[in-house]
Design an enzyme around this catalytic site. Structure first.
Site, PDB file in Angstrom:
ATOM      1  N   ASP A   1      -5.550  -5.730  10.478  1.00  0.00           N
ATOM      2  CA  ASP A   1      -6.883  -5.090  10.509  1.00  0.00           C
ATOM      3  C   ASP A   1      -8.024  -6.069  10.217  1.00  0.00           C
ATOM      4  OD1 ASP A   1      -6.039  -5.278   7.864  1.00  0.00           O
ATOM      5  OD2 ASP A   1      -6.587  -3.229   7.311  1.00  0.00           O
TER       6      ASP A   1
ATOM      7  N   LYS B   1       0.789  -1.244   0.000  1.00  0.00           N
ATOM      8  CA  LYS B   1       0.000   0.000   0.000  1.00  0.00           C
ATOM      9  C   LYS B   1       0.821   1.294   0.000  1.00  0.00           C
ATOM     10  CE  LYS B   1      -2.132  -1.591   3.663  1.00  0.00           C
ATOM     11  NZ  LYS B   1      -3.035  -1.885   4.772  1.00  0.00           N
TER      12      LYS B   1
HETATM   13  C1  GLC Z   1      -2.779  -4.974   2.566  1.00  0.00           C
HETATM   14  C2  GLC Z   1      -1.968  -5.526   3.723  1.00  0.00           C
HETATM   15  C3  GLC Z   1      -2.845  -6.362   4.632  1.00  0.00           C
HETATM   16  C4  GLC Z   1      -4.082  -5.587   5.045  1.00  0.00           C
HETATM   17  C5  GLC Z   1      -4.813  -5.058   3.822  1.00  0.00           C
HETATM   18  C6  GLC Z   1      -6.016  -4.213   4.197  1.00  0.00           C
HETATM   19  O1  GLC Z   1      -3.185  -6.023   1.767  1.00  0.00           O
HETATM   20  O2  GLC Z   1      -0.887  -6.283   3.235  1.00  0.00           O
HETATM   21  O3  GLC Z   1      -2.125  -6.758   5.772  1.00  0.00           O
HETATM   22  O4  GLC Z   1      -4.912  -6.393   5.799  1.00  0.00           O
HETATM   23  O5  GLC Z   1      -3.929  -4.282   3.049  1.00  0.00           O
HETATM   24  O6  GLC Z   1      -5.662  -3.082   4.926  1.00  0.00           O
END
Ligand code: GLC
Length: 452
Positions: free
Chosen positions: A194, A158
């Site tokens: 999360d 991200k």
């Molecule tokens: C990305 C991260 C993951 C998280 C997701 C949503 O995929 O790698 O850990 O849960 O974003 O935020």
């Protein structure tokens, strides 16, 4: 097909329109990858990592107490104090911190110092600096966990790329940053993804919740697996607890090329301009960080061929990432034949948008991108439900795409029904504040489980 849409536009978005047959294939392939992630011998080369979360207890509704929480991994960074008074009374005070974008790509130490400084400032404001408290750290990146308080960052996602964090235990990095300041009494830190927070928060009120899903900046899901199948957990054969929450990290699905049949040339362009090319293939087809850019790429191609917005000012739209994913939700919120939100978006982009045909075509492109996202997400959820092999399930969901897109919920539900075996019951529930409430619940359970 809407008659106002030029056949060239229809042709351009064709690749986003995946049919039932392809969706069935996605489910099939994802099922295989998921099993590879879980099994010890295939885990090292698996793309869907299925990380063990070390969360084995779902909430009972009886958890009580006051906990601090930190939430890092979305668009905002937040600090929270969560007071679990009763299952129907959870009091949360939270503060979002302006996250300087440079911190996302700077040295890791600066990032953790910023987290500790914000935490301290918040505790001072709340008069909590002398109160010993446990902290739930929602760190939403792929981590190889070795316990509830030990999470080794495997790779950034991200848009983050802070140096010196990959391969390290993020709990130690946070603890060290807190200790450097020396003003807080944090007794214990637990770390969760999360998706796990989302599952826990939803399960607090819905005992049948077995999946936590995020469709926001990124996309990922966790689910409740039988401990005996979680082979990467050292106690998988001996643990007295029957369940283990698995953080799938499904965003990486397709990094080995198995998703090429649902990708388009636009996906390949987006991938190239990200800091992590070749990674997070599934996430880049689904989540909020990328959907707007996909739409923009189609539109500017149409503009360059004089097929849309002829003679309009597209200067701003020519800039990378200028078409926000929230615009998709706005544009699709207009009733058929109306363009109020669409006109506002175009105004934001400095465009006139005088032609109804252009606005119709823009909506058509948005719908193509968001529908594919919902279809792929539906495939992911169906894969998890098939894996658990249960007849009734509640799915806790959070994230800006799911929350704000006007049709996402309906689309997910529609496509899941088409893919699941008849009679299987499921419910999609918005999960409130997983990163706060969920983190507090894990911290509470950890405190209960601690040997006295
Ligand atoms: C990305 C991260 C993951 C998280 C997701 C949503 O995929 O790698 O850990 O849960 O974003 O935020």
């Amino acid at each position: 097909m809407p008659s106002l849409v030029n056949s060239e536009v229809e042709l351009a978005v064709k690749g986003f329109l995946i049919d039932q047959e392809k969706m069935v294939e996605v489910v099939e392939r994802m099922g295989k990858e998921l099993k590879m992630g879980l099994a010890k011998d295939t885990h090292p080369r698996a793309v869907i990592k299925c990380f063990v979360s070390y969360v084995q207890d779902l909430p009972t509704g009886k958890e009580r107490g006051k906990f601090l929480a930190l939430d890092l991994g979305g668009t905002n960074f937040r600090v929270l104090i969560v007071n679990l008074v009763s299952s129907s009374d959870v009091q949360i005070i939270s503060k979002s911190y302006n996250f300087p974008p440079a911190l996302m790509t700077g040295p890791g130490k600066a990032l953790f110092d910023f987290l500790a400084e914000s935490l301290e400032e918040f505790c001072k404001e709340q008069g909590l600096e002398d109160t010993p408290l446990s902290l739930g750290f929602t760190f939403s990146f792929p981590c190889q966990q070795q316990g509830l308080s030990k999470a080794i960052l495997v790779t950034w996602t991200k848009g983050f790329s802070c140096e010196g964090v990959v391969g390290k235990n993020v709990v130690s990095l946070l603890q060290e940053a807190i200790d450097r300041r020396g003003n807080l009494k944090i007794t214990n830190i637990v770390v969760i993804n999360d998706t796990v927070g989302t599952l826990m928060s939803c399960a607090y009120n819905h005992p049948n919740c077995r999946i936590g899903l995020i469709v926001g900046t990124g996309s990922n899901a966790c689910y409740v697996e039988k401990t005996v199948n979680a082979e990467c957990f050292e106690g998988y054969q001996t643990s007295p607890k029957p369940s283990m929450v698995i953080n799938c990290e499904w965003g990486a699905f397709g990094d080995n090329g198995v998703l090429e049949f649902v990708r388009t040339s636009y996906d390949r362009v987006v991938d190239k301009i990200t800091p992590n090319p070749g990674k997070q293939t599934f996430e880049k087809c689904i989540s909020g960080m990328y959907m707007g850019e996909l739409v923009r790429l189609v539109v500017i191609e149409m503009i360059s061929k004089n097929l849309m917005f002829v003679g309009d000012n597209s200067e701003k739209l020519q800039q990378r990432w200028s078409f926000k994913t929230s615009y998709i939700s706005d544009i699709e919120s207009d009733a058929p034949g109306e363009y109020r939100h669409c006109s506002r978006v175009l105004h934001d982009l400095g465009m006139m948008g005088t032609q109804e045909t252009d606005k119709e075509a823009l909506r058509f492109i948005c719908e193509a991108v968001s529908s594919r996202s919902a279809k792929l997400c539906a495939c992911g959820l169906v894969t998890l439900i098939n894996k658990m092999n249960i007849n009734e399930v509640i799915i806790g969901i959070d994230g800006s795409v799911y929350r704000y897109h006007p049709k996402y919920h309906e689309l997910l539900q529609f496509h899941m029904k088409k893919l699941l075996k008849p009679g299987l019951k499921f419910e999609l529930v918005v999960s409130e504040d997983g990163s706060g409430r969920g983190a507090a619940l894990v911290a509470a359970t950890a405190a209960q489980n601690k040997p006295k």
